[in-house]
Write a protein that holds these residues in place. Structure first.
Motif, PDB file in Angstrom:
ATOM      1  N   MET A   1      62.564  33.646  42.886  1.00 18.55           N
ATOM      2  CA  MET A   1      63.174  32.474  42.277  1.00 18.55           C
ATOM      3  C   MET A   1      63.532  32.741  40.819  1.00 18.55           C
ATOM      4  SD  MET A   1      61.649  28.574  42.175  1.00 18.55           S
ATOM      5  CE  MET A   1      61.477  28.590  43.950  1.00 18.55           C
ATOM      6  N   GLY A   2      62.644  33.438  40.096  1.00 19.82           N
ATOM      7  CA  GLY A   2      62.915  33.752  38.700  1.00 19.82           C
ATOM      8  C   GLY A   2      64.093  34.687  38.537  1.00 19.82           C
ATOM      9  N   VAL A   3      64.169  35.726  39.389  1.00 17.71           N
ATOM     10  CA  VAL A   3      65.289  36.670  39.317  1.00 17.71           C
ATOM     11  C   VAL A   3      66.599  35.959  39.620  1.00 17.71           C
ATOM     12  CG1 VAL A   3      66.321  38.701  40.408  1.00 17.71           C
ATOM     13  CG2 VAL A   3      63.886  38.695  39.847  1.00 17.71           C
ATOM     14  N   LEU A   4      66.597  35.120  40.654  1.00 19.08           N
ATOM     15  CA  LEU A   4      67.816  34.407  41.023  1.00 19.08           C
ATOM     16  C   LEU A   4      68.255  33.459  39.914  1.00 19.08           C
ATOM     17  CD1 LEU A   4      69.989  33.711  43.056  1.00 19.08           C
ATOM     18  CD2 LEU A   4      68.391  32.146  44.172  1.00 19.08           C
ATOM     19  N   ALA A   5      67.299  32.722  39.340  1.00 17.77           N
ATOM     20  CA  ALA A   5      67.639  31.790  38.265  1.00 17.77           C
ATOM     21  C   ALA A   5      68.190  32.535  37.048  1.00 17.77           C
ATOM     22  CB  ALA A   5      66.417  30.968  37.869  1.00 17.77           C
ATOM     23  N   LEU A   6      67.619  33.694  36.735  1.00 16.56           N
ATOM     24  CA  LEU A   6      68.078  34.465  35.591  1.00 16.56           C
ATOM     25  C   LEU A   6      69.491  34.993  35.812  1.00 16.56           C
ATOM     26  CD1 LEU A   6      67.459  35.717  32.834  1.00 16.56           C
ATOM     27  CD2 LEU A   6      66.462  37.678  34.040  1.00 16.56           C
ATOM     28  N   LEU A   7      69.752  35.574  36.983  1.00 14.18           N
ATOM     29  CA  LEU A   7      71.088  36.100  37.262  1.00 14.18           C
ATOM     30  C   LEU A   7      72.112  34.972  37.323  1.00 14.18           C
ATOM     31  CD1 LEU A   7      70.351  38.765  40.036  1.00 14.18           C
ATOM     32  CD2 LEU A   7      70.887  39.176  37.628  1.00 14.18           C
ATOM     33  N   TRP A   8      71.737  33.903  38.011  1.00 16.38           N
ATOM     34  CA  TRP A   8      72.630  32.775  38.240  1.00 16.38           C
ATOM     35  C   TRP A   8      72.928  32.049  36.931  1.00 16.38           C
ATOM     36  CZ3 TRP A   8      71.157  29.257  42.944  1.00 16.38           C
ATOM     37  CH2 TRP A   8      72.213  28.376  43.241  1.00 16.38           C
ATOM     38  N   GLY A   9      71.872  31.757  36.180  1.00 13.04           N
ATOM     39  CA  GLY A   9      72.045  30.996  34.947  1.00 13.04           C
ATOM     40  C   GLY A   9      72.639  31.800  33.805  1.00 13.04           C
ATOM     41  N   SER A  10      72.645  33.131  33.940  1.00 13.18           N
ATOM     42  CA  SER A  10      73.196  33.967  32.869  1.00 13.18           C
ATOM     43  C   SER A  10      74.716  34.018  32.886  1.00 13.18           C
ATOM     44  CB  SER A  10      72.643  35.394  32.984  1.00 13.18           C
ATOM     45  OG  SER A  10      73.168  36.059  34.127  1.00 13.18           O
ATOM     46  N   GLY A  11      75.333  33.465  33.910  1.00  9.74           N
ATOM     47  CA  GLY A  11      76.789  33.538  34.007  1.00  9.74           C
ATOM     48  C   GLY A  11      77.498  32.994  32.783  1.00  9.74           C
ATOM     49  N   PHE A  12      76.966  31.921  32.204  1.00 12.98           N
ATOM     50  CA  PHE A  12      77.597  31.311  31.031  1.00 12.98           C
ATOM     51  C   PHE A  12      77.513  32.243  29.818  1.00 12.98           C
ATOM     52  CE2 PHE A  12      75.797  28.083  33.804  1.00 12.98           C
ATOM     53  CZ  PHE A  12      76.928  27.373  34.126  1.00 12.98           C
ATOM     54  N   LEU A  13      76.421  33.005  29.729  1.00 10.38           N
ATOM     55  CA  LEU A  13      76.280  33.986  28.653  1.00 10.38           C
ATOM     56  C   LEU A  13      77.328  35.081  28.778  1.00 10.38           C
ATOM     57  CD1 LEU A  13      74.636  35.392  26.324  1.00 10.38           C
ATOM     58  CD2 LEU A  13      73.337  36.510  28.163  1.00 10.38           C
ATOM     59  N   TRP A  14      77.532  35.602  29.991  1.00 15.41           N
ATOM     60  CA  TRP A  14      78.495  36.696  30.174  1.00 15.41           C
ATOM     61  C   TRP A  14      79.922  36.223  29.926  1.00 15.41           C
ATOM     62  CZ3 TRP A  14      75.521  40.391  29.543  1.00 15.41           C
ATOM     63  CH2 TRP A  14      74.276  40.492  30.164  1.00 15.41           C
TER      64      TRP A  14
END
Length: 326
Positions: free
Chosen positions: A7-20
């Protein structure tokens, strides 16, 4: 991999989209190029995964027609609007405004008659959620408020997601096409639809950092997140997958502050909290509705795909088979 780590890995990858997206913009890439490359790379990842799973792209002309509509509303248009919005709005705030999608979905459902009359808790959640949005925008503020075209573009992206989910639930899901193949086809259609945007916004400046950011956005924050989310709903159920969505604004705000040094204002943080509480209240169901949802989820999860899509906020479970976005 334990459930919490996944869950943590998915949230990090998913939520990082705005940063990229923000880094790509800062390095000189245009919203049109970011949208096109993101769709192309996400489609490539999903095509490889579909091929490995033995799934074939749909062949029916009518399915491709519906995919074009879904690709416009769920991918090409919101991807572009998020990139346009982040030209003037912080990545953390973009993640918070993305979390309003379930609120717009509820309004659309009421308008279409697919939602029953709201009970007090859900009605209060709807009002609370939009109160949080109003607090974030702060139109009464004499200082640097968020009543800008960029912020409105971000809200438009969230509305587009909501319209896409309503359309896909009625016209695209549950028709026999394997979910990975359907998602790959949708992102292929989105790639074609986003091609005209390449000429908008002037020439793009290509740097190593910008290329790396958009590669991570397309491969990991778009393509791979869909696969991980699909695995989560298949193995742990839609509730666990939907829970990840509540972490996305927190991830986007935290990454924006730590990496891009975006300001963490009390108003935005309070607004984010109010929005997430409001979204949570809109998901309240009666006991009978919860029993029906639980009974349907087990038989439909594998056929319909993940609970939420990359970039999709919490509360959409077991309906969308197609790849999304942040």
């Amino acid at each position: 991999m334990t459930s919490a780590i996944r869950m943590g890995v998915l949230a990090l990858l998913w939520g990082s989209g705005f940063l990229w997206i923000k880094i790509s913009l800062n390095e000189g890439l245009t919203p049109g190029w970011i949208t096109f490359v993101r769709c192309l790379l996400g489609a490539a990842v999903l095509l490889a995964l579909a091929y490995g799973a033995g799934q074939r792209l749909p062949r029916h002309r009518g399915t491709w027609g519906r995919l074009l509509v879904a690709a416009l509303l769920c991918n090409a248009l919101p991807f572009l609007l998020f990139s346009v919005g982040e030209q003037t709005v912080d990545s953390g705030v973009a993640g918070v405004l993305n979390a309003t999608t379930p609120l717009w979905s509820l309004l659309i459902g009421l308008g279409l008659g697919t939602e029953r009359p709201l009970r007090p808790a859900r009605l209060g959640g709807l009002a609370l959620g939009f109160t949080g949005v109003l607090l974030i925008f702060a139109p009464w503020s004499a200082g640097p408020g968020l009543m800008t075209w960029g912020a409105l573009a971000l809200l438009g992206a969230s509305m587009s997601y909501a319209a896409a989910f309503a359309y896909m639930a009625r016209r695209l899901t549950g028709r026999g096409t394997a979910p990975l193949a359907l998602s790959a086809a949708q992102l292929l259609a989105a790639t074609a639809l986003s091609t005209p945007a390449l000429t908008a916004g002037g020439p793009a400046r290509v740097t190593a950092t910008g290329v790396l950011a958009v590669l991570v956005l397309g491969v990991f924050a778009t393509g791979l997140t869909f696969h991980l989310n699909y695995r989560m709903i298949a193995e742990e159920g839609p509730t666990s997958a939907a829970t990840v969505g509540y972490l996305l604004p927190v991830v986007s705000v935290t990454l924006g502050a730590l990496i891009l040094h975006e300001p963490l204002t009390a108003r935005v943080l309070t607004g984010m909290t109010i929005v997430l509480v409001g979204v949570g209240l809109t998901r309240v169901r009666t006991k009978s509705a919860r029993r029906a949802a639980t009974a349907g989820a087990g038989g439909q999860a594998a056929a319909r795909g993940p609970a939420g899509l990359p970039g999709t906020p919490p509360g959409r479970t077991g309906r969308q088979p197609a790849a999304d976005r942040s």
